[in-house]
Each structure stands twice: as structure tokens, then as C-alpha cells.
Design an enzyme around this catalytic site. Structure first.
Site: not given
Length: 435
Positions: A194, A231, A233, A311
Site C-alpha cells: 500500500h 493479497d 487488498h 488475508d
């Protein structure tokens, strides 16, 4: 205080803290949207970047007798218990290696310890202004999404939070060199996808993926890199950094209904695979097979950087997908085989302790072509009780709510003492029952 007042106070706690989280994310999203992708660097900037990379000490010789697994005890973040106030488990890396050593899978002396990334190392990607912004504890608090960190002196934040991140950055950068030499390497940490050159967020303070790739361009004579980001995200950080770089191909398979909602960065994904909340194992693996096949047709990588987020696991409150542990094992095997079939060195960045233990055993067995026995070993790793997992998640979220509110009430003289007493009492009960 009667039951009705207690219930009202607790509801107020939740509402206020949810609002504080909303403000944190809203401010961060404004900052992210305001920092567009940077223009191509000038000739002087390219020369300066190259000189910094060539003079860096992060690449060093490692005996071939060592397993290409990178870890340091400094990876673990321990900051007066505040690190537990975020759903991200910031002490998982040490447990991973301790388990592997106890199980006899790994010799303690076989682990490679990286160096800390220096300021000059970080300036290869990051700007002076961004690194200077990390000297503000409030900025770091927003990046790691733990508001109480804003109250601590920055010297403590540097030592207890940012130093572990910088060690992990050093590990990710070194992993590319080891992968080039031995075919694969795993950094037991990193994967801060991120963070871009100008902006951190989502518990990511440094852009280790971007740094790793720029070092590989210069030091490893690599010109084509594929990022496989699995991931849950979206990896908006590296997407912004390589928005105009044809040397980097990005395959990002993510849930579009969760953080970071970075629509600008999505425009720079070469191959976007969206998996909605509730996606199950079979559907996920089918989409991954199709995506890897297409990626192999479109791009011939000389290095694969694999962000192996876990995740996506069924029950994870952040990822919201329903992938089984065996499904994650199968996913990672597919990525390793993808790289192996193309003779491309693979860098794996981890994002979850339980599944990673399975994967590392699998990797060791892949090294000696014993895939079947690897799966057998993987199933021997004990799984935590689902009830205990749910309790820990609930407990951590309640602690977050309460501690954040205690920070907020320090600035509000009109808050009743009874509310503060209630919060302290609840926190004590939760801590007593945490084990």
C-alpha cells in the site's frame, strides 16, 4: 451506573471510534488522491538513483549452504502493547521462525539476517519530503492506523515501529539477490504493497516492493519483472510507482469491495482480477489458473515478485473471502510452479503465519521434488480453535475501540469520569481473559 447507562456508554464508544477510523482513512484517501504518479525522472535523478543503489550495503554475499530465507528478530513490532490494537499481527514473523526451528524444518544458523535500509537506500524510491513526514508521530499513526501512536515522541516511534519496517525492507531487497542465485527466496516479512514513493498507508510505511525491483534493475541486470499480488487488498502502492514503466507487469487479484478503493491506481494494473466478497476456494483457484496462463502469454519475466497475502483465508475479517487453508497452499504452489516453468527467480513476501508455515515446508520439499510429502507435512501443522480465533478478533477490536476513545477523551474535558472508569474496567477484563 446501571445496565442501561453502561450499554449506552459502550455503544457511544463504538460509534466514536468508528468515526475516528473513518476520519483517519478519509484524510489518508485525500492525501493519496492528491499525490498523482510522478513524472519520469530526469537524467540527473536516474544517475543519482543508480549511484545510491550501487553504493548500498543491502546486497551482500550469502553462503549457498544457507537456506534463502530472510528474517531478523528486529522484524517483530513490540510497542507497549499498542501493536495489538491493529488487526494486523505485527509479531507473527518471530513465531514463524521459532516454529520452523522447533519442528526441525530450519536450522537457526541457516537463516539469513538482513541489514536495515538506510536513508540513502530509501531515497532510491522515496522523496526527501516523504521520509521527513515520518518524523511526525501523527503521520506514522495514520499510516499504521493506530491513533494512540500519535501521542508518543517520534524517537520512540522510530525505534519501535519504523526500525522494524526498515529491517524488513532490507530483507525484501536482499531477497531478489538470493532468488537470482538460488532460484527462490522468502522474506519472512515485507510486502508493504500500500506504500508508494510519496504516500504510506494500510500498515505500510515503506515501498519495499518498488525498492526491491529498482535494485534488481541495476544490480542484477534484470529488465522484466512481474509482480503477482495475491493479497486480498489491491496493491495500490507499487501500481502507482510503476504506472508508466513497461518493464514491470502487474497481476493483481483482489477484492474490490475492501480497502484501499484506489481507483486511480487500478488504471495501472496490467492484469486485473477482481474476486468479490464470499468467493470460495474452487472459484478462486479457477480464476488464478486462468490469470497465470494469460500472464505467461503476455509477459516473459526475468524475476517474479510474489506478494503472498493470506488475508484471503476464510474467516479473515479484512479480506472477506472464503479460501480454505489447503486452497492457499495450492495457490502458492501454482505461483511457484509458474515461475519455475519459466526459469524465473521468485521472491516471496509473506503475510500470514499459519499458512506460511505450510508454504515454507512445501517450498523446501519443492526444492527436492517431493511435492507429495510436502502436502503431508503441511497438514501436520496444528490449527487454532475457530472459537478462540473469533474471541481474539473480538477482543482486539474492543481494545482498539476503548484505547482510541481514551485518547480522544483526553481532549474533551466534558466526558464523564464514569465513562472512563467503565472503559478501563472493560479493558482490564479483556486483558485478563486474553490468554
Amino acid at each position: 451506573m446501571n445496565l442501561g447507562e453502561s450499554t449506552l456508554c459502550f455503544a457511544l464508544t463504538i460509534a466514536i471510534i468508528k468515526f475516528s477510523h473513518f476520519l483517519f482513512r478519509f484524510i489518508r484517501s485525500l492525501n493519496m488522491s492528491s499525490s498523482s504518479s510522478s513524472t519520469s525522472p530526469t537524467g540527473d535523478a536516474v544517475t543519482l538513483r543508480r549511484n545510491r543503489i550501487l553504493s548500498s550495503k543491502l546486497y551482500f554475499d550469502v553462503p549457498l549452504s544457507k537456506v534463502p530465507l530472510i528474517y531478523s528478530s528486529a522484524y517483530d513490532i513490540s510497542f507497549l502493547g499498542i501493536e495489538k490494537l491493529h488487526p494486523f499481527d505485527s509479531s507473527k514473523w518471530g513465531r514463524v521462525c521459532r516454529f520452523l526451528i522447533v519442528e526441525g524444518v530450519l536450522d537457526k544458523n541457516g537463516i539469513v539476517e538482513p541489514l536495515e535500509a538506510s536513508k540513502d537506500d530509501l531515497l532510491v524510491v522515496h522523496s526527501e519530503s516523504y521520509l521527513s513526514s515520518l518524523k511526525s508521530s501523527s503521520n506514522v499513526a495514520m499510516i499504521i492506523e493506530v491513533p494512540p501512536v500519535a501521542l508518543f515522541p517520534n524517537c520512540l516511534v522510530q525505534q519501535k515501529v519504523l526500525f522494524p519496517f526498515r529491517k524488513q525492507v532490507g530483507g525484501t531487497i536482499l531477497a531478489a539477490k538470493l532468488a537470482k542465485e538460488q532460484g527462490w527466496a522468502i522474506n519472512v516479512g515485507g510486502g508493504f504493497h500500500h506504500c508508494s514513493s510519496e504516500k504510506g498507508g494500510g500498515f505500510c510505511a515503506y515501498a519495499d516492493i518498488s525498492l526491491c525491483i529498482h535494485y534488481a534493475f541495476v544490480r542484477l541486470n534484470v529488465s522484466r519483472v512481474m509482480i503477482i499480488d495475491l493479497d486480498a487488498h489491491q496493491g495500490n502502492g507499487h501500481e502507482m510507482d510503476f504506472s508508466n514503466d513497461s518493464r514491470v507487469y502487474i497481476l493483481d487479484m483482489y477484492n474490490p469491495g475492501i480497502y484501499p478503493f484506489d481507483y486511480e491506481a487500478r488504471r495501472y494494473i496490467d492484469q486485473k482480477v477482481e474476486v468479490v466478497s464470499g468467493t470460495t476456494t474452487n472459484e478462486y483457484l479457477r480464476k488464478l489458473d486462468e490469470a497465470l496462463e494469460l500472464a505467461g502469454q503476455k509477459f516473459d519475466p526475468e524475476l517474479v515478485v510474489y506478494n503472498a497475502g493470506t488475508d484471503i483465508l476464510d474467516g479473515d475479517p479484512l479480506g472477506r473471502l472464503k479460501i480454505s487453508p489447503d486452497g492457499i497452499t495450492a495457490r502458492d504452489e501454482k505461483v511457484f510452479m509458474f515461475a519455475r516453468e519459466r526459469n524465473a527467480p521468485l521472491v516471496m513476501l509473506t503475510s500470514g503465519p499459519v499458512i506460511f508455515l505450510r508454504i515454507f515446508k512445501l517450498v523446501l520439499q519443492l526444492q527436492y521434488s517431493k511435492v507429495a510429502s510436502a502436502f503431508t507435512c503441511a497438514h501436520l501443522i496444528p490449527q487454532p480453535s475457530p472459537l478462540r480465533e473469533k474471541w481474539l478478533i473480538t477482543k482486539n477490536h474492543l481494545l482498539i475501540f476503548m484505547l482510541h476513545l481514551l485518547v480522544l477523551v483526553n481532549f474533551a474535558d466534558h466526558v464523564s469520569g464514569s465513562l472512563i472508569t467503565l472503559l478501563h474496567s472493560l479493558r482490564r477484563i479483556l486483558l485478563i481473559n486474553s490468554n
